[in-house]
Design an enzyme around this catalytic site. Sequence first.
Site, PDB file in Angstrom:
ATOM      1  N   ARG A 164      -8.883  -0.288   4.874  1.00 44.04           N
ATOM      2  CA  ARG A 164      -7.995   0.708   4.264  1.00 44.04           C
ATOM      3  C   ARG A 164      -6.680   0.067   3.823  1.00 44.04           C
ATOM      4  O   ARG A 164      -6.061   0.525   2.866  1.00 44.04           O
ATOM      5  CB  ARG A 164      -7.671   1.827   5.273  1.00 44.04           C
ATOM      6  CG  ARG A 164      -8.824   2.769   5.555  1.00 44.04           C
ATOM      7  CD  ARG A 164      -8.321   3.942   6.376  1.00 44.04           C
ATOM      8  NE  ARG A 164      -7.014   4.321   5.910  1.00 44.04           N
ATOM      9  CZ  ARG A 164      -5.964   4.568   6.667  1.00 44.04           C
ATOM     10  NH1 ARG A 164      -6.059   4.543   7.976  1.00 44.04           N
ATOM     11  NH2 ARG A 164      -4.794   4.892   6.150  1.00 44.04           N
ATOM     12  N   CYS A 176      -5.534   8.198   9.408  1.00 44.11           N
ATOM     13  CA  CYS A 176      -5.747   7.607  10.728  1.00 44.11           C
ATOM     14  C   CYS A 176      -5.477   8.640  11.815  1.00 44.11           C
ATOM     15  O   CYS A 176      -4.517   9.410  11.721  1.00 44.11           O
ATOM     16  CB  CYS A 176      -4.771   6.454  10.939  1.00 44.11           C
ATOM     17  SG  CYS A 176      -5.336   4.891  10.314  1.00 44.11           S
ATOM     18  N   ASP A 234       4.190   1.022  12.225  1.00 43.45           N
ATOM     19  CA  ASP A 234       2.981   0.345  11.738  1.00 43.45           C
ATOM     20  C   ASP A 234       2.857  -1.076  12.287  1.00 43.45           C
ATOM     21  O   ASP A 234       1.768  -1.645  12.303  1.00 43.45           O
ATOM     22  CB  ASP A 234       2.965   0.309  10.199  1.00 43.45           C
ATOM     23  CG  ASP A 234       2.684   1.680   9.605  1.00 43.45           C
ATOM     24  OD1 ASP A 234       2.367   2.610  10.370  1.00 43.45           O
ATOM     25  OD2 ASP A 234       2.784   1.827   8.375  1.00 43.45           O
ATOM     26  N   ARG A 268       0.169  14.643  12.852  1.00 47.53           N
ATOM     27  CA  ARG A 268       0.495  14.495  11.436  1.00 47.53           C
ATOM     28  C   ARG A 268       0.467  15.814  10.647  1.00 47.53           C
ATOM     29  O   ARG A 268      -0.312  15.976   9.698  1.00 47.53           O
ATOM     30  CB  ARG A 268      -0.410  13.441  10.793  1.00 47.53           C
ATOM     31  CG  ARG A 268      -0.419  12.144  11.568  1.00 47.53           C
ATOM     32  CD  ARG A 268      -1.065  11.014  10.819  1.00 47.53           C
ATOM     33  NE  ARG A 268      -0.121  10.333   9.942  1.00 47.53           N
ATOM     34  CZ  ARG A 268      -0.413   9.222   9.273  1.00 47.53           C
ATOM     35  NH1 ARG A 268      -1.595   8.699   9.358  1.00 47.53           N
ATOM     36  NH2 ARG A 268       0.477   8.646   8.516  1.00 47.53           N
ATOM     37  N   LYS A 282       0.837  -1.217   0.000  1.00 48.21           N
ATOM     38  CA  LYS A 282       0.000   0.000   0.000  1.00 48.21           C
ATOM     39  C   LYS A 282       0.865   1.258   0.000  1.00 48.21           C
ATOM     40  O   LYS A 282       0.621   2.189  -0.769  1.00 48.21           O
ATOM     41  CB  LYS A 282      -0.904  -0.016   1.254  1.00 48.21           C
ATOM     42  CG  LYS A 282      -1.592   1.293   1.541  1.00 48.21           C
ATOM     43  CD  LYS A 282      -2.477   1.186   2.756  1.00 48.21           C
ATOM     44  CE  LYS A 282      -1.852   1.563   4.068  1.00 48.21           C
ATOM     45  NZ  LYS A 282      -1.568   2.997   4.271  1.00 48.21           N
ATOM     46  N   ASN A 283       1.881   1.267   0.861  1.00 38.29           N
ATOM     47  CA  ASN A 283       2.671   2.499   1.013  1.00 38.29           C
ATOM     48  C   ASN A 283       3.638   2.749  -0.143  1.00 38.29           C
ATOM     49  O   ASN A 283       4.275   3.799  -0.200  1.00 38.29           O
ATOM     50  CB  ASN A 283       3.418   2.480   2.356  1.00 38.29           C
ATOM     51  CG  ASN A 283       2.467   2.697   3.519  1.00 38.29           C
ATOM     52  OD1 ASN A 283       1.277   2.965   3.324  1.00 38.29           O
ATOM     53  ND2 ASN A 283       2.973   2.568   4.743  1.00 38.29           N
TER      54      ASN A 283
HETATM   55  C1  UD1 Z   1       4.210   6.956   6.287  1.00 39.48           C
HETATM   56  C2  UD1 Z   1       3.354   5.715   6.123  1.00 39.48           C
HETATM   57  C3  UD1 Z   1       2.767   5.285   7.466  1.00 39.48           C
HETATM   58  C4  UD1 Z   1       3.882   5.124   8.497  1.00 39.48           C
HETATM   59  C5  UD1 Z   1       4.775   6.361   8.551  1.00 39.48           C
HETATM   60  C6  UD1 Z   1       6.002   6.169   9.435  1.00 39.48           C
HETATM   61  C7  UD1 Z   1       2.529   5.986   3.861  1.00 39.48           C
HETATM   62  C8  UD1 Z   1       1.363   6.188   2.973  1.00 39.48           C
HETATM   63  N1  UD1 Z   1       2.296   6.004   5.173  1.00 39.48           N
HETATM   64  O1  UD1 Z   1       3.337   7.978   6.767  1.00 39.48           O
HETATM   65  O2  UD1 Z   1       2.095   4.051   7.265  1.00 39.48           O
HETATM   66  O3  UD1 Z   1       3.302   4.920   9.769  1.00 39.48           O
HETATM   67  O4  UD1 Z   1       5.250   6.696   7.240  1.00 39.48           O
HETATM   68  O5  UD1 Z   1       6.736   5.083   9.015  1.00 39.48           O
HETATM   69  O6  UD1 Z   1       3.623   5.749   3.406  1.00 39.48           O
HETATM   70  N2  UD1 Z   1       5.929  14.804  10.478  1.00 39.48           N
HETATM   71  C9  UD1 Z   1       5.977  16.163  10.743  1.00 39.48           C
HETATM   72  N3  UD1 Z   1       5.805  17.040   9.698  1.00 39.48           N
HETATM   73  C10 UD1 Z   1       5.598  16.609   8.418  1.00 39.48           C
HETATM   74  C11 UD1 Z   1       5.567  15.216   8.159  1.00 39.48           C
HETATM   75  C12 UD1 Z   1       5.737  14.340   9.216  1.00 39.48           C
HETATM   76  O7  UD1 Z   1       6.154  16.593  11.882  1.00 39.48           O
HETATM   77  O8  UD1 Z   1       5.468  17.446   7.521  1.00 39.48           O
HETATM   78  C13 UD1 Z   1       6.090  13.850  11.601  1.00 39.48           C
HETATM   79  C14 UD1 Z   1       4.819  13.010  11.817  1.00 39.48           C
HETATM   80  O9  UD1 Z   1       3.879  13.682  12.617  1.00 39.48           O
HETATM   81  C15 UD1 Z   1       5.398  11.781  12.488  1.00 39.48           C
HETATM   82  C16 UD1 Z   1       6.776  11.621  11.818  1.00 39.48           C
HETATM   83  O10 UD1 Z   1       7.082  12.889  11.250  1.00 39.48           O
HETATM   84  O11 UD1 Z   1       5.588  12.011  13.860  1.00 39.48           O
HETATM   85  C17 UD1 Z   1       6.802  10.568  10.746  1.00 39.48           C
HETATM   86  O12 UD1 Z   1       5.826  10.847   9.785  1.00 39.48           O
HETATM   87  P1  UD1 Z   1       6.033  10.452   8.242  1.00 39.48           P
HETATM   88  O13 UD1 Z   1       7.279   9.638   8.081  1.00 39.48           O
HETATM   89  O14 UD1 Z   1       5.894  11.665   7.417  1.00 39.48           O
HETATM   90  O15 UD1 Z   1       4.778   9.507   7.996  1.00 39.48           O
HETATM   91  P2  UD1 Z   1       3.809   9.499   6.763  1.00 39.48           P
HETATM   92  O16 UD1 Z   1       4.585   9.759   5.504  1.00 39.48           O
HETATM   93  O17 UD1 Z   1       2.611  10.313   7.053  1.00 39.48           O
END
Ligand code: UD1
Length: 423
Positions: A400, A116, A308, A121, A22-23
């Site tokens: 999902r 979620c 995850d 986020r 999925k990711n």
């Molecule tokens: C992706 C995965 C999700 C997984 C996560 C961490 C997808 C579609 N989803 O989510 O399943 O749980 O990686 O491995 O690939 N953060 C900020 N600012 C930002 C972006 C992120 O502060 O602009 C923080 C988030 O709140 C979190 C951390 O960084 O605490 C990691 O988030 P991130 O790696 O961005 O996760 P996702 O890409 O949303």
Amino acid sequence: MDALVVTKANKLSGKIKLKGAKNSILPIIAACVLTSDEVLIRDCPKLSDISDMLGIMQSIGAKVQVNGDDITICCRQINPHTIDRGLMSKIRSSIFILGPLLARCGEANIFMPGGCEIGKRPIDLHLDGLRKLGVVVDEECAEENCGIVCKGTPKGGIVTLKYPSVGATENLMMAGALSNGQTTIYGCAKEPEIVDLAAFLNTIGARVYGAGSNLIVIDGKRCLHGARYKPITDRIAAGTYMAAAAVSGGDIYIEGAIGDHMDATVYKFRAAGAHIIEEQRGIRVYCDNRLKAIKQTVTLPYPGFPTDMQPILVAALATAKGKSVVTETLFENRFRFAYQLERMGADIVLDGDNTAIIKGQRLHGADVYAQDLRGGAALTVAALAADGITLINGVEHIDRGYESLENELNSLGANISRINKTD
Ligand code: UD1
């Protein structure tokens, strides 16, 4: 609303075949905006996150065809102002559309992504990174409830991420792939899905170097082309089946599981007493005895233990012999499922917001609610080991990220049925 009725499972046995991750698939779908040619993505599971993402693509003018596990996307004509607000605010991955839209159209009108409720986020790393590439981001409109307006074609530049965000790394890679300059990203995420996105981008003609390390360099190209692409298999789905086999004392073969992508997960389940044999085409998991506690687990960016998998490991440890401690470092609200597990007899004490102390118990069936995707998978794993019958509400969260989790587990000998509670 659907619910799952799970009866305690005998030992699971047999073979299960993984589909694409999925990711990986979600950013690859967004990356199709980078070319006006047709792209075929193979091996796609039927997940509601994927159909929502396809809906977003259609709202900006993409032509989408789903044929079995194949998805064909053609972005000949794209409108960066017509994005479906409802779908954009429903899933987190909708933010992936931003980098490709800017690269292709030089402007984009987006809304805050959903997803979620496992934490705050924010998208600051995405927006700050794009600003470094020359994009002007007007967030003021967002406060007036009319979206975030971004203008400017990414021109290349240097971005240093203050946290290795998976999504921000991917957005910047896509923005840089179709541009006039060189994009350098320091402090990148290193997840296998990042490497897969780079491989996809290079297949459509991009020049992305260094994916999998903490420094990615992208030499922008002015035009990218169509391709056929098969994404990597889903390591979190593989870990879920691993946990299901382990708690049921079963013996299963997960075809397509890539051991190299799952080192931290394999390490933990071995430490808990499961036998795991990594083969070229998949992974065999079997377990003869009750699982053992694991002293300490901390979630971390890849190659650390994946956030995850955290709820799913906690569910398995809730059935294990002894006391385990699990600390979550990525998302603030990722222990909400623990209260649901407690209804099944689990002994979990939260120490502050981010550490769970788990004393393994014999679990029993209960009426529980899945509040997010992996929390729902965790409840399903626990229910396989719980005496009696468990009713899991909120299955839309599980849908999902798993294509019919109940059918997959039933093919291994589980006894799970889906009911419609409005029937
Ligand atoms: C992706 C995965 C999700 C997984 C996560 C961490 C997808 C579609 N989803 O989510 O399943 O749980 O990686 O491995 O690939 N953060 C900020 N600012 C930002 C972006 C992120 O502060 O602009 C923080 C988030 O709140 C979190 C951390 O960084 O605490 C990691 O988030 P991130 O790696 O961005 O996760 P996702 O890409 O949303």
